[in-house]
Write a protein that holds these residues in place. Structure first.
Motif, PDB file in Angstrom:
ATOM      1  N   CYS A 170       9.972  -3.750  -2.658  1.00 18.78           N
ATOM      2  CA  CYS A 170       9.197  -4.324  -1.557  1.00 18.78           C
ATOM      3  C   CYS A 170       7.748  -4.548  -2.009  1.00 18.78           C
ATOM      4  O   CYS A 170       7.205  -3.805  -2.849  1.00 18.78           O
ATOM      5  CB  CYS A 170       9.226  -3.397  -0.346  1.00 18.78           C
ATOM      6  SG  CYS A 170      10.873  -3.186   0.364  1.00 18.78           S
ATOM      7  N   GLU A 171       7.169  -5.579  -1.449  1.00 18.80           N
ATOM      8  CA  GLU A 171       5.777  -5.871  -1.795  1.00 18.80           C
ATOM      9  C   GLU A 171       4.845  -4.724  -1.378  1.00 18.80           C
ATOM     10  O   GLU A 171       3.837  -4.466  -2.020  1.00 18.80           O
ATOM     11  CB  GLU A 171       5.337  -7.175  -1.129  1.00 18.80           C
ATOM     12  CG  GLU A 171       5.992  -8.404  -1.738  1.00 18.80           C
ATOM     13  CD  GLU A 171       5.517  -9.679  -1.078  1.00 18.80           C
ATOM     14  OE1 GLU A 171       5.445 -10.707  -1.772  1.00 18.80           O
ATOM     15  OE2 GLU A 171       5.209  -9.652   0.150  1.00 18.80           O
ATOM     16  N   ASN A 172       5.222  -4.039  -0.316  1.00 22.84           N
ATOM     17  CA  ASN A 172       4.393  -2.940   0.178  1.00 22.84           C
ATOM     18  C   ASN A 172       4.867  -1.586  -0.341  1.00 22.84           C
ATOM     19  O   ASN A 172       4.635  -0.555   0.299  1.00 22.84           O
ATOM     20  CB  ASN A 172       4.372  -2.937   1.700  1.00 22.84           C
ATOM     21  CG  ASN A 172       5.777  -2.848   2.283  1.00 22.84           C
ATOM     22  OD1 ASN A 172       6.739  -2.866   1.523  1.00 22.84           O
ATOM     23  ND2 ASN A 172       5.878  -2.755   3.589  1.00 22.84           N
TER      24      ASN A 172
ATOM     25  N   LYS B 276       5.205   1.838  -2.496  1.00 20.42           N
ATOM     26  CA  LYS B 276       4.214   2.796  -2.926  1.00 20.42           C
ATOM     27  C   LYS B 276       4.530   3.284  -4.334  1.00 20.42           C
ATOM     28  O   LYS B 276       5.643   3.137  -4.819  1.00 20.42           O
ATOM     29  CB  LYS B 276       4.165   3.974  -1.959  1.00 20.42           C
ATOM     30  CG  LYS B 276       3.760   3.586  -0.545  1.00 20.42           C
ATOM     31  CD  LYS B 276       3.754   4.806   0.379  1.00 20.42           C
ATOM     32  CE  LYS B 276       3.360   4.407   1.798  1.00 20.42           C
ATOM     33  NZ  LYS B 276       3.339   5.569   2.715  1.00 20.42           N
TER      34      LYS B 276
ATOM     35  N   THR C  65       8.742   3.224  -9.040  1.00 21.57           N
ATOM     36  CA  THR C  65       7.574   2.330  -9.141  1.00 21.57           C
ATOM     37  C   THR C  65       6.396   3.111  -9.726  1.00 21.57           C
ATOM     38  O   THR C  65       6.228   4.312  -9.481  1.00 21.57           O
ATOM     39  CB  THR C  65       7.206   1.780  -7.761  1.00 21.57           C
ATOM     40  OG1 THR C  65       6.892   2.882  -6.891  1.00 21.57           O
ATOM     41  CG2 THR C  65       8.357   0.973  -7.164  1.00 21.57           C
TER      42      THR C  65
ATOM     43  N   SER D  93       1.394   0.626  -6.598  1.00 20.21           N
ATOM     44  CA  SER D  93       1.603   0.210  -5.223  1.00 20.21           C
ATOM     45  C   SER D  93       1.367  -1.291  -5.102  1.00 20.21           C
ATOM     46  O   SER D  93       0.606  -1.880  -5.882  1.00 20.21           O
ATOM     47  CB  SER D  93       0.653   0.956  -4.276  1.00 20.21           C
ATOM     48  OG  SER D  93       0.850   2.354  -4.352  1.00 20.21           O
ATOM     49  N   SER D  94       2.015  -1.859  -4.123  1.00 15.90           N
ATOM     50  CA  SER D  94       1.875  -3.282  -3.744  1.00 15.90           C
ATOM     51  C   SER D  94       2.193  -4.229  -4.907  1.00 15.90           C
ATOM     52  O   SER D  94       1.541  -4.211  -5.940  1.00 15.90           O
ATOM     53  CB  SER D  94       0.462  -3.564  -3.213  1.00 15.90           C
ATOM     54  OG  SER D  94      -0.493  -3.445  -4.234  1.00 15.90           O
ATOM     55  N   TYR D  95       3.266  -4.980  -4.681  1.00 17.34           N
ATOM     56  CA  TYR D  95       3.686  -6.016  -5.607  1.00 17.34           C
ATOM     57  C   TYR D  95       3.570  -7.344  -4.884  1.00 17.34           C
ATOM     58  O   TYR D  95       3.826  -7.419  -3.657  1.00 17.34           O
ATOM     59  CB  TYR D  95       5.120  -5.789  -6.090  1.00 17.34           C
ATOM     60  CG  TYR D  95       5.284  -4.548  -6.939  1.00 17.34           C
ATOM     61  CD1 TYR D  95       5.273  -4.621  -8.307  1.00 17.34           C
ATOM     62  CD2 TYR D  95       5.455  -3.298  -6.339  1.00 17.34           C
ATOM     63  CE1 TYR D  95       5.431  -3.477  -9.076  1.00 17.34           C
ATOM     64  CE2 TYR D  95       5.610  -2.154  -7.083  1.00 17.34           C
ATOM     65  CZ  TYR D  95       5.606  -2.250  -8.471  1.00 17.34           C
ATOM     66  OH  TYR D  95       5.774  -1.131  -9.225  1.00 17.34           O
ATOM     67  N   ASN D  96       3.239  -8.384  -5.608  1.00 18.57           N
ATOM     68  CA  ASN D  96       3.055  -9.691  -5.013  1.00 18.57           C
ATOM     69  C   ASN D  96       4.082 -10.645  -5.601  1.00 18.57           C
ATOM     70  O   ASN D  96       4.093 -10.893  -6.812  1.00 18.57           O
ATOM     71  CB  ASN D  96       1.632 -10.210  -5.282  1.00 18.57           C
ATOM     72  CG  ASN D  96       1.301 -11.427  -4.420  1.00 18.57           C
ATOM     73  OD1 ASN D  96       2.186 -12.074  -3.885  1.00 18.57           O
ATOM     74  ND2 ASN D  96       0.013 -11.719  -4.303  1.00 18.57           N
TER      75      ASN D  96
ATOM     76  N   THR E  45       9.759  -9.348   0.457  1.00 20.17           N
ATOM     77  CA  THR E  45       8.968  -8.945   1.615  1.00 20.17           C
ATOM     78  C   THR E  45       9.811  -8.037   2.488  1.00 20.17           C
ATOM     79  O   THR E  45      10.957  -8.389   2.832  1.00 20.17           O
ATOM     80  CB  THR E  45       8.492 -10.173   2.394  1.00 20.17           C
ATOM     81  OG1 THR E  45       7.742 -11.015   1.523  1.00 20.17           O
ATOM     82  CG2 THR E  45       7.645  -9.757   3.584  1.00 20.17           C
TER      83      THR E  45
ATOM     84  N   ARG F 148       8.274  -2.263   7.633  1.00 23.00           N
ATOM     85  CA  ARG F 148       7.688  -0.953   7.404  1.00 23.00           C
ATOM     86  C   ARG F 148       8.711   0.083   6.954  1.00 23.00           C
ATOM     87  O   ARG F 148       8.378   1.034   6.252  1.00 23.00           O
ATOM     88  CB  ARG F 148       7.006  -0.485   8.691  1.00 23.00           C
ATOM     89  CG  ARG F 148       5.804  -1.313   9.071  1.00 23.00           C
ATOM     90  CD  ARG F 148       5.148  -0.754  10.334  1.00 23.00           C
ATOM     91  NE  ARG F 148       3.962  -1.562  10.672  1.00 23.00           N
ATOM     92  CZ  ARG F 148       3.186  -1.296  11.765  1.00 23.00           C
ATOM     93  NH1 ARG F 148       3.517  -0.264  12.560  1.00 23.00           N
ATOM     94  NH2 ARG F 148       2.136  -2.060  12.007  1.00 23.00           N
TER      95      ARG F 148
END
Length: 783
Positions: A486-488, A490, A540, A543-546, A579, A582
């Protein structure tokens, strides 16, 4: 005088006194007052007459006389006799009343006759006396001998029976009168059969008279019995019968072998359960008393043989229970006992009721096939063994004394791929090619051993070869892993658990280790954590992947086994960036990531797209073919008109329409190639092309059209290569921009000026010719 005459006289005297009691003495009696009683005399009185049977005299036998007191001797009385035998057997003198018998009478046929007598007046036929009944009894004489009820009699008595044992009772019957004299009194006596049997004279019961009668000595006896009447006195009549007496068997004889030693020869190749030989003991008894049982009571080969009884022949059959081997033991000795199945305790107590015999069994040598040392062989070889490596060996030998050499071969039906071979002399099994345990872990072959001297004698043994594992395969992912992040996400978040597989099979089990490839460790976005249980986590590292910056990551994972020599491989894990909400549920991915989520590989998607494209092409071609079939021709004719038809179905812009026919060609016929041939017909070589003169252009406004039509008509008229196949240009609609304006009569009506139609009248016959060529009707010509 003889006795018979005396008897006759006595009977006659008795008959006379009984028939006429009035002539006898009379006893006077008185009533209560002392007046003497007087009995009135009847005409005649009698009770019965007696007549001897079997009268042998020449004259008729006199029976008696009837007389009535009313008979005065003047012949006025007539005597009448009726009843049984009257007029036939018995006749009466009607005047005197004397009765005589006309025939010899037999008491055994009829013992008495009842008759009736009366006296009537000769002239008036009136009865002088009432009818009286009297009896004539036939007096018996001894004229029948005794007769037995059976002849012969059949009887049996057990052998060795005691004296006085009842055998059978005989009976004789005498037809004479048993109530008179001794004519029917019978006495029995034995005429033949002594001293073995006796008979009771009064009852006829036959009994044994001699002790110890043995059936085995004499079984059948014929006894003659006599029956005599008159109580056995002289002059009595007699009859005889025969009694057949059989001594029934009792078990009083033990079985006995005819020999004390029996010898049998049997080949060592006899199968188990087969018969070695048969012995038989003799028993003088018969039936169940002769049934016997055999059993082995001693043997120098325990369990080698058995004996059973054949009930139909009472033989003891010796059976083989274990295989024979001439080289180990060549002779066996047995002790067999025989005994009756049904023992008679009375005779058994008197001594041994069994017998014994010795059986000698000689084993004969047979040429046997080679014998392997084992029933089967198990061998092992490593899968990395080189060719011609010895796996193991088998061993067989000739069990016979001659010890013939043995030759070994492999049954190729069990090793069709020729993986192994065997040394013909020593039985060593070796490999012929490389082995692969992962391809085949076991090989089952059959080895054949034959004698050199006799190849027909052979034996087989199964050989099971196990291919041992060698660590020659590197571990890989257990499946084709494709996951997403997920892009969000951790840092240090687990996104996938991976495991490995290895076709090798180590003894202690697999021990896989997982690590990130060294070349990716410096710039890695993900890390690999080994769980020490043959699984690993993909985590991972940030954090945060685009997904816009990078939508796919390839993580190289090194997987190693713990065996020697160690094998390792690098497997790549594809991670898509998606994407998510939560909770980490995927909401949107690029097409490649979505493909990964639905579980379809790239190759599968390419195959599906190709199939869809092929189906679309087929549908388009099919629609085009159907549309082409349904299109109607411009000119419908019964003949085959091979023309080039140019149809303008839509109204164009005349010369202004660049897609329409170039009218300049009609205006400048010189531009047309003089030698241009038709494209639909191939001309013949011996018809050279004809150059036709070019007509000068006309001066009028429509000259270019006339010139063009004239030129084409000349070409068709002078063309010898084919029938009139013309190229027809149809102008169904004329545009406003045409310099030729409209040829329609409808538009000419609305035109203010006059239209020149001279060229139509001039070329009318030629148009008619063209219409005739195409088979058109009159309406076609007019149009």
């Amino acid at each position: 005088m003889d006795r018979r005459k005396v008897c006759v006289l006595m009977v006659l005297w008795a008959v006379a006194h009984l028939s006429f009691p009035g002539y006898g003495l009379r006893a006077l009696r008185q009533d209560a007052n002392g007046v003497p009683l007087r009995r009135s005399k009847r005409g005649w009185m009698w009770n019965q007459f007696f007549l001897l049977e079997e009268y042998t005299g020449t004259d008729m036998q006199y029976v008696g006389k009837l007389h009535s007191d009313g008979d005065r001797g003047d012949g006025s009385v007539r005597y009448v006799l009726t009843g049984e035998g009257a007029g036939t057997l018995f006749k009466i003198d009607e005047k005197s009343g004397d009765i005589h018998a006309t025939k010899r009478l037999d008491r055994e046929e009829k013992a008495y006759y009842i008759l009736h007598a009366k006296a009537v007046n000769q002239f008036t036929n009136e009865a002088l006396e009432g009818e009286s009944e009297f009896i004539i009894k036939i007096h018996d004489i001894n004229d029948n001998e005794p007769r037995f009820t059976k002849d012969p009699y059949m009887a049996s008595v057990p052998e060795m029976s005691d004296v006085g044992t009842s055998v059978i009772q005989v009976t004789a019957i005498d037809a004479d009168d048993a109530t008179y004299g001794n004519s029917a009194r019978v006495v029995y006596s034995i005429l033949e059969g002594q001293p073995y049997f006796s008979v009771d004279p009064e009852t006829g019961l036959i009994k044994t008279a001699l002790p110890g009668m043995d059936r085995e000595v004499k079984e059948h006896y014929q006894v003659v019995i006599q029956a005599k009447d008159m109580a056995g006195q002289m002059g009595g009549l007699s009859g005889t019968t025969t009694v057949s007496i059989t001594l029934s068997d009792v078990n009083d004889n033990p079985p006995r072998f005819t020999k004390t030693l029996y010898e049998f020869r049997v080949p060592e190749s006899n199968e188990l359960g087969s018969s070695v030989g048969a012995i038989r003991a003799m028993d003088a008894d018969i039936g169940p008393n002769a049934e016997m049982d055999y059993r082995i009571i001693g043997s120098d080969g325990p369990g080698m043989f058995d004996v059973t009884t054949n009930r139909s022949t009472q033989e003891g059959v010796i059976l083989l229970r274990k295989p024979l081997d001439f080289e180990k033991k060549r002779q066996y000795s047995l002790r067999i006992q025989v005994e009756n199945s049904h023992i008679n305790p009375h005779f058994y107590s008197s001594g041994p009721f069994r017998d014994e015999a010795t059986i000698k069994i000689v084993v004969e040598d047979v040429d046997e096939p080679p014998l392997f040392e084992r029933a089967s062989y198990i061998m092992e070889v490593k899968e990395d063994a080189a060719r011609n490596t010895i796996v193991g060996s088998v061993s067989a030998s000739d069990p016979d004394d001659k010890r013939s050499p043995v030759r070994y071969t492999i049954d190729r039906r069990t090793d069709m791929d020729r993986v192994f071979n065997i040394h013909a002399g020593n039985g060593s099994v070796f490999t012929l090619r490389d082995l692969d345990r992962e391809e085949s872990a076991w090989h089952n072959i059959s080895v054949i051993a034959t004698e050199f001297n006799n190849p027909r004698l052979m034996s087989r043994v199964p050989v099971y070869i196990r291919v041992l594992d060698v660590n020659d395969n590197a571990p890989t992912f257990a499946t084709n892993y494709e996951t997403f992040v997920c892009e969000n996400a951790k840092a240090n978040q687990r996104i996938q658990t991976v495991s490995a597989t290895d076709p090798d099979e180590p003894l202690g089990g697999h021990r896989f280790t997982f690590s990130l490839a060294p070349e990716a460790a410096g710039k890695a976005n993900f890390s690999v954590r080994d769980n020490k249980d043959n699984t690993a986590w993909i985590l991972t590292r940030r954090s945060s992947y685009n997904s816009l910056q990078k939508s796919v990551y390839h993580v190289p994972v090194v997987i190693s086994d713990g065996e020697y020599p160690m094998q390792s491989s690098t497997s790549t894990l594809t991670i898509r960036v998606c994407t998510c909400d939560r909770e980490g549920n995927m909401k949107l991915c690029n097409p490649e990531a979505l493909t990964a989520r639905v579980g379809l590989s790239t190759g599968a998607l390419v195959a599906i797209l190709l199939c869809v494209i092929i189906l679309l092409i087929i549908v388009v071609l099919f629609a085009a073919l159907r549309r082409q079939r349904k299109k109607e021709p411009l000119i419908i004719s019964k003949e085959d008109v091979r023309d080039n038809v140019v149809s303008y179905n839509d109204e164009g812009g005349g010369e202004e329409d660049t897609q329409a026919f170039d009218i300049g060609t009609l205006r400048n016929p010189e531009a047309i190639e003089d030698s241009k041939q038709r494209r639909d017909i191939i001309p013949e070589t011996f018809y050279p092309p004809v150059r036709r003169p070019v007509l000068p252009p006309s001066r009028d406004n429509n000259g270019d059209v006339r010139d063009f039509i004239n030129q084409r008509l000349q070409e068709n008229d002078s063309d010898p290569t084919a029938p009139p196949y013309d190229s027809l240009a149809t102008y169904a609609y004329e545009g406003n921009g045409s310099v030729a304006e409209s040829l329609s009569s409808l538009e000419s009506v609305t035109t203010e000026g006059d239209q020149d139609y001279n060229y139509l009248s001039e070329w009318g016959p030629r148009f008619k010719k063209l219409a005739d060529m195409y088979g058109g009707d009159d309406s076609d010509r007019d149009s």
